[in-house]
Write a protein that holds these residues in place. Structure first.
Motif, PDB file in Angstrom:
ATOM      1  N   GLU A 193       0.866  -1.039  -0.120  1.00  0.00           N
ATOM      2  CA  GLU A 193      -0.202   0.048   0.132  1.00  0.00           C
ATOM      3  C   GLU A 193       0.898   1.105  -0.126  1.00  0.00           C
ATOM      4  N   ALA A 194       1.802   1.421  -1.067  1.00  0.00           N
ATOM      5  CA  ALA A 194       2.881   2.275  -0.971  1.00  0.00           C
ATOM      6  C   ALA A 194       2.242   3.806  -1.083  1.00  0.00           C
ATOM      7  N   HIS A 195       1.091   3.947  -1.543  1.00  0.00           N
ATOM      8  CA  HIS A 195       0.410   5.274  -1.445  1.00  0.00           C
ATOM      9  C   HIS A 195       0.453   5.922  -0.094  1.00  0.00           C
ATOM     10  N   ASN A 196       0.551   5.107   0.803  1.00  0.00           N
ATOM     11  CA  ASN A 196       0.467   5.473   2.344  1.00  0.00           C
ATOM     12  C   ASN A 196       1.803   6.203   2.400  1.00  0.00           C
ATOM     13  N   LEU A 197       2.830   6.042   1.974  1.00  0.00           N
ATOM     14  CA  LEU A 197       4.341   6.479   2.177  1.00  0.00           C
ATOM     15  C   LEU A 197       4.724   7.346   1.280  1.00  0.00           C
ATOM     16  N   CYS A 198       4.236   7.405  -0.149  1.00  0.00           N
ATOM     17  CA  CYS A 198       4.900   8.023  -1.429  1.00  0.00           C
ATOM     18  C   CYS A 198       3.948   8.484  -2.244  1.00  0.00           C
ATOM     19  N   SER A 199       3.111   8.891  -2.008  1.00  0.00           N
ATOM     20  CA  SER A 199       1.908   9.504  -2.915  1.00  0.00           C
ATOM     21  C   SER A 199       2.399  10.885  -3.099  1.00  0.00           C
ATOM     22  N   PRO A 200       2.135  11.456  -4.332  1.00  0.00           N
ATOM     23  CA  PRO A 200       2.373  12.737  -4.668  1.00  0.00           C
ATOM     24  C   PRO A 200       1.345  13.822  -3.898  1.00  0.00           C
ATOM     25  N   ASP A 201       0.489  13.369  -3.468  1.00  0.00           N
ATOM     26  CA  ASP A 201      -0.501  14.190  -2.519  1.00  0.00           C
ATOM     27  C   ASP A 201      -0.215  14.563  -1.020  1.00  0.00           C
ATOM     28  N   LEU A 202       0.767  13.597  -0.592  1.00  0.00           N
ATOM     29  CA  LEU A 202       1.019  13.779   0.730  1.00  0.00           C
ATOM     30  C   LEU A 202       1.717  15.231   1.077  1.00  0.00           C
ATOM     31  N   LEU A 257       6.583  15.794   7.553  1.00  0.00           N
ATOM     32  CA  LEU A 257       6.991  14.418   7.806  1.00  0.00           C
ATOM     33  C   LEU A 257       6.799  13.657   6.343  1.00  0.00           C
ATOM     34  N   GLN A 258       5.540  13.684   5.964  1.00  0.00           N
ATOM     35  CA  GLN A 258       5.138  12.935   4.798  1.00  0.00           C
ATOM     36  C   GLN A 258       6.254  13.139   3.627  1.00  0.00           C
ATOM     37  N   ARG A 259       6.527  14.452   3.493  1.00  0.00           N
ATOM     38  CA  ARG A 259       7.184  14.997   2.475  1.00  0.00           C
ATOM     39  C   ARG A 259       8.577  14.416   2.626  1.00  0.00           C
ATOM     40  N   SER A 282      -1.204   6.242 -10.489  1.00  0.00           N
ATOM     41  CA  SER A 282      -1.285   7.714 -10.233  1.00  0.00           C
ATOM     42  C   SER A 282      -1.386   8.059  -8.523  1.00  0.00           C
ATOM     43  N   LYS A 283      -1.138   6.839  -7.754  1.00  0.00           N
ATOM     44  CA  LYS A 283      -1.262   7.155  -6.401  1.00  0.00           C
ATOM     45  C   LYS A 283       0.242   7.115  -6.186  1.00  0.00           C
ATOM     46  N   ILE A 284       1.174   7.034  -6.819  1.00  0.00           N
ATOM     47  CA  ILE A 284       2.721   6.840  -6.571  1.00  0.00           C
ATOM     48  C   ILE A 284       3.269   8.083  -7.473  1.00  0.00           C
ATOM     49  N   HIS A 285       4.317   8.634  -6.544  1.00  0.00           N
ATOM     50  CA  HIS A 285       4.922   9.973  -7.251  1.00  0.00           C
ATOM     51  C   HIS A 285       5.578   9.379  -8.576  1.00  0.00           C
ATOM     52  N   PRO A 286       5.455   9.991  -9.728  1.00  0.00           N
ATOM     53  CA  PRO A 286       6.052   9.623 -10.899  1.00  0.00           C
ATOM     54  C   PRO A 286       7.680   9.509 -11.033  1.00  0.00           C
ATOM     55  N   GLY A 287       8.260   9.991 -10.285  1.00  0.00           N
ATOM     56  CA  GLY A 287       9.569   9.983  -9.902  1.00  0.00           C
ATOM     57  C   GLY A 287      10.171   8.805  -9.348  1.00  0.00           C
ATOM     58  N   ILE A 288       9.326   8.008  -8.927  1.00  0.00           N
ATOM     59  CA  ILE A 288       9.441   6.680  -8.322  1.00  0.00           C
ATOM     60  C   ILE A 288       9.066   5.589  -9.185  1.00  0.00           C
TER      61      ILE A 288
END
Length: 470
Positions: free
Chosen positions: A342-351, A355-357, A385-391
């Motif tokens: 559930e990686a969107h909890n840790l590296c979503s572009p919307d966080l 601390l999230q950043r 789309s829930k994961i930062h595109p740089g990842i």
């Protein structure tokens, strides 16, 4: 004698112009869908192994398409993956399980994860040594994503010496050390012999998931305290010199010492710590062992149960403390697979909290530079789309389970050009537990029906209570 031209040869034929791919023309009722394995037999008897990538209707009775060449089958029943070359004409035939096994053997694919849908008699296997690349695992809710991920981890643990750290937000992997009573004997014995540590929040039995405040770098401490180095100059500077206040055993006395200081910024920092409730967080190690100290002993797997903390920031602190520690020691080049479920909890572009950043930027840095140091990511989520595109852009392996969104499939196709579009297009029709594997860790792009788990799944869906009929 000159080889006949493809047009003059009856039946199912193919031609390769450059020795990497082939075009074929077959009867419309020949069962060779995308993903199928075929042999391509030239008039000289030279035989290549190939895989169908696309298939189009060429009329009422014929079909055509494209495929990739995987190697030449040599007389001693070995597949030479470097020997493929162009040919003017070859007959196309379906490849049996024994020929697909040649491909697995040549590629070093030994991790059995299920059966190939293109050939149900043939096991689907992955290359263990190619988990040294980042992996993106994606599937919508109900696709069997977490269960299938457990299947792969159960194969990596007994068959490699690669330590695994699992960031587990829903307690899905906390029973990874519990082998099922009905598991195959050999697999069960191999897995049971591995050192699997499960770290959980709270003060109950077992090992606990803790971070050591003193070991955190200033950027993480400042993020927890929501301090900006310019806007909060005095308090931020106090954090830079906080070490003198951390020598006490009782964390509560930190506040007393800050308040007793003649520096007004220390008073302000004490108020901030108290207002944010940092000393009430159960994540702090104090006199117990921190997660980083356990991971440094190199268990086969360390499961970080991120659920169950009282405060929302605590699982973020636990996760970032581990990632920062591994990055700080990257020059030791000690390989580890970082599985983030559930990686969107840790590296979503919307966080967007401080601390999230900080946590997301750490994962981006590992994605961009960690591979050469042996820090390899496996990210599992519901939508790209829930994961930062740089990842995502740094991932060389793809696992795709059922996915119905055309926009998501288009994004995956754009990022993972090595995944055949015809196989990606099948994703909306995947059944639960079916997955497309593509990239360096599979001999060829394959749709696999996943095998049964060896261990128990921690998080199981709650069923609908049904009324008993009279």
């Amino acid at each position: 004698m000159d080889a006949p031209s493809p047009a003059s040869v009856p039946g199912d034929t193919a031609v390769s112009l450059e020795g990497r791919s082939f075009r074929f023309d077959i009867s419309a009722d020949t069962p060779l869908p995308p993903g199928s394995y075929v042999t391509l037999v030239e008039p000289s008897g030279r035989t290549s192994l190939g895989q169908v990538e696309t298939r189009d209707v060429a009329g009422l009775s014929r079909a055509s398409g494209l495929g990739s060449l995987l190697g030449v089958i040599e007389p001693e029943k070995q597949l030479n993956q470097r020997a493929s070359s162009a040919f003017a004409v070859a007959s196309v035939r379906s490849a049996g399980p024994e020929l697909i096994e040649l491909l697995h053997r040549a590629a070093g694919a030994t991790l059995e994860i299920g059966t190939l849908l293109a050939s149900l008699e043939t096991p689907g296997r992955l290359l263990p040594h190619r988990f040294n690349r980042h992996t993106f695992w994606c599937g919508q809710s109900g696709s069997g994503k977490t269960y299938a991920l457990g299947v792969v981890l159960e194969q990596l643990l007994p068959h490699t010496d690669l330590p695994i750290v699992i960031f587990d937000p829903n307690a899905d992997f906390v029973r990874l050390a519990e082998v099922r009573t009905d598991a195959p004997t050999a697999d069960a014995a191999d897995l049971a012999a591995r050192d699997i540590r499960v770290l959980r929040p709270g003060n109950g039995p077992g090992e606990h998931l803790h971070a050591r405040f003193r070991s955190l770098p200033v950027k993480i401490k400042a993020a927890m305290l929501r301090l900006d180095p310019l806007l909060d100059r005095e308090e931020y500077n106090s954090v830079l010199h906080l070490e003198e206040f951390l020598s006490v055993t009782d964390p509560r006395s930190i506040l007393d010492r800050l308040r007793g200081s003649t520096d007004l910024s220390h008073h302000a920092l004490a108020l901030r710590i108290e207002n944010l409730g940092l000393l009430d967080w159960a994540v702090w190690a104090l006199n117990e062992t921190a997660a980083t100290e356990i991971i440094d002993t190199r268990p086969a797997a360390t499961v970080l149960d991120l659920g169950g903390f009282q405060f929302a920031e605590e699982p973020l602190v636990a996760a970032v403390s581990v990632l920062d520690h591994l990055w700080a020691h990257r020059e030791e080049r000690r390989p580890v697979l970082l599985v983030i479920d559930e990686a969107h909890n840790l590296c979503s572009p919307d966080l967007d909290s401080p601390l999230q950043r900080v946590l997301r930027e750490q994962i981006i840095q590992i994605a961009a530079e960690g591979r050469k140091y042996g820090l390899w990511l496996l990210l599992s989520t519901q939508r790209p789309s829930k994961i930062h595109p740089g990842i995502i852009s740094q991932c060389d392996n793809l696992v795709l389970m059922k996915m119905s969104s055309p926009a998501d499939l288009a994004e995956l196709g754009a990022v993972f050009g090595f995944a055949p579009p015809a196989l990606l297009a099948q994703a909306p029709r995947f059944r639960q537990g079916e997955a497309l594997f593509a990239g360096g860790f599979v001999p060829a792009p394959s749709v696999v029906k996943m095998r049964d788990r060896i261990t128990y799944e921690g998080g199981i869906d709650v069923g609908v209570p049904l009324r008993a009929r009279p």
